[in-house]
Motif scaffolding. Structure first.
Motif, PDB file in Angstrom:
ATOM      1  N   ASN A   4     -21.224  60.289  18.721  1.00  0.00           N
ATOM      2  CA  ASN A   4     -22.113  59.484  17.866  1.00  0.00           C
ATOM      3  C   ASN A   4     -21.423  59.068  16.574  1.00  0.00           C
ATOM      4  O   ASN A   4     -21.602  57.947  16.094  1.00  0.00           O
ATOM      5  N   LYS A   5     -20.644  59.980  16.009  1.00  0.00           N
ATOM      6  CA  LYS A   5     -19.932  59.668  14.765  1.00  0.00           C
ATOM      7  C   LYS A   5     -18.890  58.581  15.000  1.00  0.00           C
ATOM      8  O   LYS A   5     -18.742  57.650  14.195  1.00  0.00           O
ATOM      9  N   ILE A   6     -18.175  58.699  16.123  1.00  0.00           N
ATOM     10  CA  ILE A   6     -17.162  57.696  16.448  1.00  0.00           C
ATOM     11  C   ILE A   6     -17.803  56.330  16.647  1.00  0.00           C
ATOM     12  O   ILE A   6     -17.321  55.312  16.137  1.00  0.00           O
ATOM     13  N   LEU A  10     -17.125  52.911  14.548  1.00  0.00           N
ATOM     14  CA  LEU A  10     -16.713  51.678  15.219  1.00  0.00           C
ATOM     15  C   LEU A  10     -17.701  50.545  14.965  1.00  0.00           C
ATOM     16  O   LEU A  10     -17.307  49.384  14.802  1.00  0.00           O
ATOM     17  N   LYS A  11     -18.976  50.881  14.916  1.00  0.00           N
ATOM     18  CA  LYS A  11     -20.002  49.884  14.639  1.00  0.00           C
ATOM     19  C   LYS A  11     -19.821  49.303  13.246  1.00  0.00           C
ATOM     20  O   LYS A  11     -19.896  48.076  13.047  1.00  0.00           O
ATOM     21  N   SER A  12     -19.556  50.177  12.281  1.00  0.00           N
ATOM     22  CA  SER A  12     -19.340  49.711  10.903  1.00  0.00           C
ATOM     23  C   SER A  12     -18.090  48.853  10.802  1.00  0.00           C
ATOM     24  O   SER A  12     -18.079  47.817  10.110  1.00  0.00           O
ATOM     25  N   PHE A 141     -19.136  46.824   1.424  1.00  0.00           N
ATOM     26  CA  PHE A 141     -19.834  47.405   2.576  1.00  0.00           C
ATOM     27  C   PHE A 141     -19.746  48.930   2.536  1.00  0.00           C
ATOM     28  O   PHE A 141     -20.752  49.630   2.729  1.00  0.00           O
ATOM     29  N   ILE A 142     -18.559  49.455   2.287  1.00  0.00           N
ATOM     30  CA  ILE A 142     -18.358  50.911   2.334  1.00  0.00           C
ATOM     31  C   ILE A 142     -19.184  51.610   1.259  1.00  0.00           C
ATOM     32  O   ILE A 142     -19.850  52.625   1.522  1.00  0.00           O
ATOM     33  N   ILE A 143     -19.162  51.089   0.033  1.00  0.00           N
ATOM     34  CA  ILE A 143     -19.896  51.716  -1.063  1.00  0.00           C
ATOM     35  C   ILE A 143     -21.379  51.808  -0.732  1.00  0.00           C
ATOM     36  O   ILE A 143     -22.011  52.861  -0.890  1.00  0.00           O
ATOM     37  N   VAL A 144     -21.952  50.721  -0.266  1.00  0.00           N
ATOM     38  CA  VAL A 144     -23.391  50.694  -0.005  1.00  0.00           C
ATOM     39  C   VAL A 144     -23.719  51.388   1.314  1.00  0.00           C
ATOM     40  O   VAL A 144     -24.752  52.073   1.422  1.00  0.00           O
ATOM     41  N   ARG A 145     -22.855  51.260   2.311  1.00  0.00           N
ATOM     42  CA  ARG A 145     -23.105  51.913   3.598  1.00  0.00           C
ATOM     43  C   ARG A 145     -23.175  53.430   3.453  1.00  0.00           C
ATOM     44  O   ARG A 145     -23.986  54.094   4.120  1.00  0.00           O
TER      45      ARG A 145
END
Length: 915
Positions: A4-6, A10-12, A141-145
């Motif tokens: 699930n983590k992978i 990958l989705k992000s 994206f990374i900061i908010v994700r």
């Protein structure tokens, strides 16, 4: 790491790649010149078929890159150990020391691209902004994700990467340092925050090093990097102070550790700050010089005084005419504009009023959460959760590896560790965004260019809002009517920018205006219909797993659509800032003038002159001094063309030295200095010296020093470049040329040029009339009305203000409205002056009408410009003066050399002597 983590990662990654490609595609679209008819596009492209750059600074950056690749340094020579640019700010030139990141990156991409194909440096430079700027989507994206979910991350990435003030400076053809001014700050903040959040020492050290590297790279890209360093310093001070007040134990007691080193490495904030400060100071000092680091705080303070500095000097400051340094309005476009994204206002610059609301909602949410957490202590929670609620070790690590601050609720808090982590993170992000937004708002008071700075934290907060809203809809909204209401409101917000786009750009889509109106309506009802089907089309709400997802997507697109369509509108509206006539005129200068010929004009096209003609210029975008602005404006505004020629001769020979020397002799009485020069520049050298001594009490030595700078024995050849764009800019160059040294203010004057020529139309009874539109504003046409009586062969003309249907405009007391009352009427017909007389003593404008075989054009000008040097040269083709001689003419461009001097290669005699 489980499956699930992978998949989540990958989705992000896939979402980031799609967004980066999408925002890059919109930027590349600018190269198509879609708004220009296909048969006219070649007019705006160079010999290789590449469009000309959209902004003049691009040509300076290109020339510095060429210098770097040719000489190994910027500038075309080295002067006293400093890279020097001999073409800018003639005659002395100026330092070519410049933030080199744009040069390094472009050179690197040039080398890489030429490994695979043959690509010119200009082509690489043309597209480099469209390659670099989209990278801003990654850290956004990374900061908010990390705080929310993919919906929030995607929203932040789109809002930030396509923000109007950022996009308008980073599309293909806009080659400037702005490409770095969002990408690098976001990476800097991302790495800095991770350096104080990461639990593992090794990770913190890695993020500290990445923070320092980003800081150093940013310092090589833009002087404004000190703003972000200052912002982070203030953020940490406020964060630590509030942490102490709220008893968050950010700094742990020394007694709990065996030694100082173990204590120091476990203090996340202190450890990161100290290492970044020490190593960062060394890194910045080695790359920028330690003096610049020491002076950085004063430079940052000085940046807050731009507006006051622009109005404080004795000579006029050119900065007040730079659009990006004008104080922006809060909102443009009225009520409808509140839902639009553009670079005109602060609210528009972040995507409209809905986006602004979302950004500040998140700050309130953080503050509210912190307020609740302040009294949420160890009582009521356990050191460990009950046995049945404990997670597996892998799940626990996964939970801690990801900050679900927005998604979590107070009911999720089970341990003291959860309490402390929630308090700490909530305070961290509340202080970060609050300080960032506040300081950026202060920066915006110094000019609209700083909206780009403000939109970064606001854009991130907008993403957080969408991420929070997505969680709220998933977990809290179970009413079909509420879901439908959100869908309907969101759909209207989505369709509004679509409607705006179609209403303007429908010709590009090859559809009618009627269809342009119908298509958005179809989209509106289609989205509402699909939403209704998903929400109401199943027996139970929960049986449709797509309903809430669809509503969330509608909400997300409602927030980002103004920004996305604003970017599209900009990319489809791009027109290069120059065209063949200007470039070809500079190539003519290069081929037909002596190497020491100096080009004089207003500053806007200076960089283009330098790269195309390879000749020095008096004035460009990097040499906007008050003295040079005043004298150039004076030369163009004055009625005395001999004075104009003498001014250019003085500037080309000695630059600002004569003015500065006289300021020294007169005790900085600039008005007196200017008066002395205005009254002596056109006199013979000895007579000028005598006048300085007898009329202005200069000593003989002082007068000698001055005339040796103002009356050269071997004048430098000068060519004045007159172009049609200067007609629209007359308000500024006349403002500087008419500067009042006592009041430190001035008045600018204007030209209103005919939009297009008009033919005479037969009115019957031997009368003919031509209606020429000079200005269209708020539905009112300001016209020149030319009448001709064939019987007595007389031509007359006047001005009029009418509505689009031809009805005269009236005031409230039913009198004719016409702000352009004619003082003097000048008519030139078939190259003959047929009328030149005062028609109204109280009028403020001169009306110039020019006719050729029944076709007429006109210029309505402030009466003060009737005999101005620029009017005589550009509009009247040199009529009424003999100080300048036209040597070349192209469409909208004319080149004028000072009469009596050998400027052209094919002239005989010494190239630097008077004939």
């Amino acid at each position: 790491m489980d499956k699930n983590k992978i998949m989540s990662i990958l989705k992000s990654v896939a979402i980031i790649l799609v967004i980066v490609c999408f925002v890059a595609f919109l930027r590349f679209q600018a190269a198509d010149l879609s708004v220009i008819p296909a048969d006219q596009q070649s007019y705006y492209k160079d010999a290789s078929g590449l469009p000309y750059f959209t902004e003049m600074d691009s040509y300076y950056n290109l020339r510095m890159t060429e210098n770097f690749l040719t000489y190994g340094h910027m500038g075309d020579t080295i002067k006293n150990g400093t890279p020097w640019d001999t073409l800018s700010y003639a005659p002395e030139g100026r330092s070519a020391e410049y933030k080199p990141m744009i040069v390094y990156v472009t050179s690197f991409l040039y080398y890489i691209s030429n490994i695979f194909s043959d690509v010119s440096l200009k082509e690489v430079a043309f597209f480099v902004s469209a390659i670099i700027a989209p990278l801003a989507a990654i850290p956004a994206f990374i900061i908010v994700r990390r705080l929310t979910n993919n919906y929030g991350g995607a929203t932040a990435a789109l809002i930030v990467a396509l923000a109007p003030n950022y996009f308008a400076h980073t599309f293909a053809g806009f080659f400037d340092t702005d490409m770095f001014n969002v990408v690098l700050p976001l990476f800097l903040v991302l790495f800095f925050i991770e350096s104080i959040r990461s639990s593992k020492l090794a990770y913190r050290i890695v993020y500290i090093l990445l923070t320092i590297i980003t800081m150093v790279l940013f310092s090589l890209a833009w002087d404004g990097y000190v703003f972000y360093i200052g912002m982070l310093v203030i953020f940490m001070i406020v964060y630590l102070l509030l942490g102490f007040i709220l008893k968050l134990d950010l700094i742990k007691p020394r007694k709990n550790y065996s030694n100082l080193l173990s204590w120091f490495t476990d203090q996340k904030e202190i450890f990161s700050i100290v290492l970044i400060a020490i190593i960062g100071f060394i890194g910045l000092g080695l790359t920028n010089g330690f003096d610049s680091i020491i002076q950085a705080p004063m430079n940052l303070l000085g940046a807050t005084q731009i507006q006051s500095a622009a109005n404080a000097a004795a000579y006029p400051n050119v900065f007040i005419s730079v659009a990006e340094l004008q104080i922006p309005s809060l909102l443009t476009g009225g009520i409808s504009g509140a839902f639009s994204a553009n670079s005109g206002g602060i609210i528009n610059g972040v995507g409209g009023i809905v986006a602004i609301f979302g950004a500040f909602f998140i700050l309130i949410l953080f503050a509210q959460r912190l307020w609740k957490l302040r009294s949420f202590n160890a009582r009521g929670v356990n050191k460990k959760p009950p046995k049945g609620q404990r997670k597996a070790t892998s799940k626990l690590k996964e939970s801690k590896s990801r900050d679900s601050l927005i998604e979590s609720t107070l009911s999720d808090i089970k341990t003291i560790e959860d309490v402390n982590r929630n308090k700490r993170d909530t305070l961290l992000y509340l202080v970060l965004f609050s300080v960032w937004i506040f300081l950026s708002a202060v920066a915006v008071t110094q000019g609209s260019r700083f909206i780009m700075v403000l939109m970064i934290p606001l854009g991130l907060c907008v993403g957080l809002f969408v991420g929070y809203a997505a969680v709220y809809i998933k977990n809290k909204v179970d009413s079909k009517s509420k879901l439908m209401a959100i869908a309907i409101i969101g759909t209207f917000l989505i369709v509004y920018p679509i409607f705006q786009t179609f209403s303007v750009f429908y010709p590009l889509f090859n559809i009618s205006s009627t269809l342009a109106f119908i298509i958005p309506i179809i989209i509106l009802f289609a989205l509402i219909g699909i939403s209704a089907l998903l929400i109401y089309g199943f027996k139970g709400l929960k049986s449709s797993k797509f309903a809430k997802t669809a509503v969330i997507l509608i909400l997300m697109f409602a927030i980002v659509s103004p920004t996305v369509f604003s970017a599209y509108q900009v990319s489809e509206s791009v027109v290069p800032s120059t065209s063949d006539p200007m470039w070809d005129s500079m190539l003519w200068v290069k081929a037909n003038t002596t190497d020491d010929t100096t080009l004089a004009s207003w500053w806007d096209f200076g960089y283009l002159f330098e790269i195309a003609s390879e000749r020095p210029t008096l004035f460009d975008g990097g040499s906007q001094t008050g003295i040079r602005a005043f004298w150039t404006g004076k030369a163009m505004t004055t009625n005395d063309t001999e004075l104009s020629a003498a001014i250019f001769e003085m500037l080309a020979f000695s630059g600002d030295k004569a003015t500065e020397l006289l300021d020294n002799y007169t005790g900085n009485d600039s008005q007196k200095s200017v008066e002395i020069l205005e009254n002596t520049l056109t006199l013979p050298k000895e007579e000028a010296k005598t006048t300085m001594i007898n009329s202005y009490n200069l000593t003989s030595d002082q007068a000698d020093n001055v005339v040796n700078l103002t009356h050269p024995d071997e004048p430098v050849p000068v060519i004045f470049v007159a172009s049609s764009d200067m007609l629209q800019k007359a308000g500024w160059w006349t403002y500087f040329g008419n500067w009042d040294f006592n009041s430190k203010t001035s008045t600018g004057y204007q030209y209103l040029i005919a939009q297009q020529p008009a033919n005479l139309e037969n009115l019957g009874n031997g009368s003919y009339q031509a209606n020429i539109t000079n200005l269209e504003e708020n539905g009112i046409l300001f016209k020149t009305v030319v009448t001709k009586d064939i019987d007595n062969n007389t031509t007359n003309a006047t001005t009029a203000a009418v509505f689009e249907n031809g009805t005269p405009v009236k005031t409230q007391d039913n009198t004719t409205f016409n702000p352009f009352t004619v003082n003097r009427l000048v008519i030139i017909e078939d190259n003959m002056l047929v009328q030149n007389e005062t028609v109204n003593e109280s009028g403020n404008y001169t009306l110039l009408v020019m006719g050729d075989n029944g076709t007429y054009t006109s210029v309505i000008m402030s009466k003060e410009l009737e005999n101005a040097m620029f009017t005589k040269l550009f509009i009247l083709g040199g009529f009424g003066q003999d100080s300048f001689e036209m040597v070349h003419m192209d469409d909208g461009i004319s080149l004028w050399k000072i009469s009596g001097y050998n400027t052209l290669r094919n002239e005989t005699g010494s190239t630097n002597s008077s004939t």
